[in-house]
Design an enzyme around this catalytic site. Structure first.
Site, PDB file in Angstrom:
ATOM      1  CG  ASP A  36      -1.736  -1.281   1.311  1.00  0.00           C
ATOM      2  OD1 ASP A  36      -2.200  -1.762   0.274  1.00  0.00           O
ATOM      3  OD2 ASP A  36      -1.843  -1.812   2.425  1.00  0.00           O
ATOM      4  CE  LYS A  47       3.330  -2.525  -4.298  1.00  0.00           C
ATOM      5  NZ  LYS A  47       2.876  -2.208  -2.943  1.00  0.00           N
ATOM      6  N   GLY A  60      -3.830  -4.721  -4.147  1.00  0.00           N
ATOM      7  CA  GLY A  60      -4.864  -3.743  -4.477  1.00  0.00           C
ATOM      8  C   GLY A  60      -4.181  -2.526  -5.036  1.00  0.00           C
ATOM      9  CG  HIS A  61      -1.635  -2.452  -7.709  1.00  0.00           C
ATOM     10  ND1 HIS A  61      -0.798  -3.083  -8.597  1.00  0.00           N
ATOM     11  CD2 HIS A  61      -1.154  -2.744  -6.491  1.00  0.00           C
ATOM     12  CE1 HIS A  61       0.140  -3.720  -7.930  1.00  0.00           C
ATOM     13  NE2 HIS A  61      -0.057  -3.532  -6.656  1.00  0.00           N
ATOM     14  CD  GLN A  90       1.093  -8.890  -2.229  1.00  0.00           C
ATOM     15  OE1 GLN A  90       1.937  -9.534  -2.847  1.00  0.00           O
ATOM     16  NE2 GLN A  90      -0.136  -8.766  -2.670  1.00  0.00           N
TER      17      GLN A  90
HETATM   18  P1  IMP Z   1      -2.220 -12.907   2.223  1.00  0.00           P
HETATM   19  O1  IMP Z   1      -1.283 -12.320   1.222  1.00  0.00           O
HETATM   20  O2  IMP Z   1      -3.671 -12.747   1.851  1.00  0.00           O
HETATM   21  O3  IMP Z   1      -1.872 -14.322   2.582  1.00  0.00           O
HETATM   22  O4  IMP Z   1      -2.067 -12.074   3.586  1.00  0.00           O
HETATM   23  C1  IMP Z   1      -0.871 -12.139   4.355  1.00  0.00           C
HETATM   24  C2  IMP Z   1      -0.530 -10.768   4.953  1.00  0.00           C
HETATM   25  O5  IMP Z   1      -0.149  -9.888   3.896  1.00  0.00           O
HETATM   26  C3  IMP Z   1      -1.682 -10.070   5.683  1.00  0.00           C
HETATM   27  O6  IMP Z   1      -1.141  -9.308   6.753  1.00  0.00           O
HETATM   28  C4  IMP Z   1      -2.252  -9.154   4.616  1.00  0.00           C
HETATM   29  O7  IMP Z   1      -2.947  -8.061   5.183  1.00  0.00           O
HETATM   30  C5  IMP Z   1      -0.977  -8.726   3.917  1.00  0.00           C
HETATM   31  N1  IMP Z   1      -1.188  -8.316   2.526  1.00  0.00           N
HETATM   32  C6  IMP Z   1      -1.423  -9.113   1.465  1.00  0.00           C
HETATM   33  N2  IMP Z   1      -1.533  -8.400   0.335  1.00  0.00           N
HETATM   34  C7  IMP Z   1      -1.355  -7.117   0.683  1.00  0.00           C
HETATM   35  C8  IMP Z   1      -1.309  -5.894  -0.069  1.00  0.00           C
HETATM   36  O8  IMP Z   1      -1.430  -5.859  -1.300  1.00  0.00           O
HETATM   37  N3  IMP Z   1      -1.098  -4.764   0.671  1.00  0.00           N
HETATM   38  C9  IMP Z   1      -0.907  -4.794   2.006  1.00  0.00           C
HETATM   39  N4  IMP Z   1      -0.911  -5.894   2.728  1.00  0.00           N
HETATM   40  C10 IMP Z   1      -1.140  -7.051   2.079  1.00  0.00           C
END
Ligand code: IMP
Length: 465
Positions: free
Chosen positions: A12, A15, A39-40, A249
């Site tokens: 977040d 990017k 989430g972009h 991420q």
């Molecule tokens: P997962 O990727 O859904 O397995 O989540 C694992 C961890 O990564 C959690 O703390 C999510 O909130 C975090 N996370 C996954 N994708 C994103 C992203 O695009 N932005 C911020 N945090 C993320």
């Protein structure tokens, strides 16, 4: 050349806006890890596009590739492509045949595991996005995954489903004790992650899965969307095309270099651009690697955050103000993000792991008009001074931030500053940026002063660096 964009913090960082801006100078934009947990948000001429799987460059008409390092939920992919088409765009998206597919049972299992962890009161749930990311990467490493190539071959698909689905069913029924056929199934853990329909049993039904995913394979084939990613990118490079690698991420939720176990299950850091696309590491390394930094810190999900603004009512009010102004609510889940001061030990770690050649600092406008502005320059832990992040959650949680207080700046006209350039930024904002660049020994390439693509002050275009 190549440009790799990496999140420096916890995801977040904004990017999407930079990928979209610099993607205009690229011929191909490649995602190399993650899936629809990303989430972009791309804002173009006032129109907002929220994308979780389609590479952000697609809004510009650049070819988007989901590399072999990605995990792909084809239903999300088709929904996003269809939405963009309805809005008058014509996204050209290719998917690596070696990429792994997120199956409905992965999403159900993601939910079950999180809820089981939440129920045991140990506080070890990760706060995942519930998109099935972790379970899909588990199956990839366990050599029982379904790959995009398998969707193109109905017989191979059936064989793989017949092997893996009974294992998943046994896991749910025998290990987690959930009855997939009875009424209990509707209220059992994991039901919130259902991808569609309310019959969760279908997620574990070989025939139903085969029908759905063979049809997906047909659409992928009809639209000519699948590629041998390495070969495809090789031929694009031979033709003289420029490639932008879009990391999803952030560094501190990288499964190797992040805050384990509060991490995602892939490698957002720059090394994965090579592995997750089939482009050689020397090619990626010879290019530019730009870390995207948010001028403060935000976090979704659990885990330590030494600079979090949650100490007292004043800090919480300040966090609320920054959250509202910065729109700090999860793009994928809508969850309010936790807010903290900029943390330089985290940035130093990110710069070292990915080898940043430059950084882009976003949301500088959000900090305007504050009464006080702090930056964490290091930590103190058990009487020891640290300049980077410790390796365990326990040690990181116990770190006391050491702060430097910097001058604040007044709100400014973002569009005018973006037009006029860096020197038009308030002096204190420039001092803030120069302080950060100095501390992490990396030049600032761009400064985000608003959500629109135009609201970026560019000092260096990495494609011309
Ligand atoms: P997962 O990727 O859904 O397995 O989540 C694992 C961890 O990564 C959690 O703390 C999510 O909130 C975090 N996370 C996954 N994708 C994103 C992203 O695009 N932005 C911020 N945090 C993320």
């Amino acid at each position: 050349m190549t440009l790799t964009i990496v999140g420096s913090q916890l995801g977040d960082e904004g990017k999407g806006a930079l990928v979209d801006r610099w993607g205009g100078d690229a011929d191909v934009v490649v995602r190399y890890q993650g899936g629809d947990n990303a989430g972009h948000t791309v804002v173009e001429g006032g129109a907002e596009y929220k994308l979780s799987l389609v590479p952000s460059g697609a809004v510009r008409g650049t070819v988007g590739v989901l590399g072999n390092g990605c995990v792909v939920n084809p239903n999300t992919l088709f929904t996003e492509i269809d939405d963009l088409r309805e809005r008058g765009l014509d996204p050209d998206v290719r998917v690596a045949r070696r990429a792994h597919v997120i199956m409905p049972y992965h999403r159900v299992l993601d939910g079950i595991e999180e809820e089981v962890k939440a129920d045991d009161d140990a506080g070890d749930e990760v706060g995942t996005t519930g998109r099935g990311i972790g379970p899909t990467y588990e199956d990839k490493a366990g050599r029982r995954g379904i790959r995009v190539a398998d969707l193109l071959d109905p017989d191979a698909l059936r064989e793989k489903l017949e092997y893996v689905v009974p294992q998943k069913r046994a896991l749910v029924e025998d290990v987690y004790g959930i009855d997939l056929t009875g009424s209990e199934a509707q209220s059992a853990p994991g039901s919130r992650t259902q991808s569609g329909g309310d019959d969760r049993a279908e997620a574990f039904d070989v025939d139903a899965l085969h029908e759905e995913f063979a049809a997906i394979g047909e659409r992928l084939a009809d639209e000519g969307m699948t590629v041998n990613c390495s070969d495809y990118l090789h031929s694009r490079r031979e033709a003289g095309d420029e490639i932008l690698f879009e990391g999803a991420q952030g560094t501190h939720i990288d499964v190797d270099h992040g805050n384990y176990p509060f991490v995602t299950s892939s490698n957002p850091t720059a090394g994965a651009a090579a592995v997750g696309s089939g482009v050689g590491v020397t090619t990626v390394g010879a290019g530019e690697v730009v870390g995207i930094v948010k001028a403060y810190l935000s976090r979704v999900g659990e885990g330590p955050m030494p600079t979090e603004l949650d100490g007292d009512a004043d800090e919480e009010a300040l966090a609320d103000e920054i959250r509202e102004r910065g729109g700090e609510f999860g793009t994928v889940t809508g969850r309010p993000r936790r807010i903290g001061w900029l943390d330089l030990p985290m940035l130093r770690h990110a710069a070292r792991v990915s080898g940043f050649t430059g950084v882009a600092v976003n949301h500088v406008d959000v900090l305007a008009g504050l009464d006080e502005l702090k930056v964490c320059t290091g930590y103190e832990l058990d009487g020891e001074a640290l300049d980077t992040v410790p390796t365990t959650t326990d040690r990181w949680e116990r770190c006391e931030p050491v702060y430097e207080t910097l001058d604040t700046w007044e709100p400014f006209d973002s569009a005018a500053v973006a037009e006029a350039g860096y020197d038009a930024l308030p002096e204190a904002a420039r001092e803030y940026l120069e302080f950060v660049a100095d501390e992490i020994d990396t030049p600032v390439y761009a400064v985000g002063v608003g959500p629109d693509r135009e609201e970026t002050v560019e000092l260096t275009n990495p494609f011309e660096a």
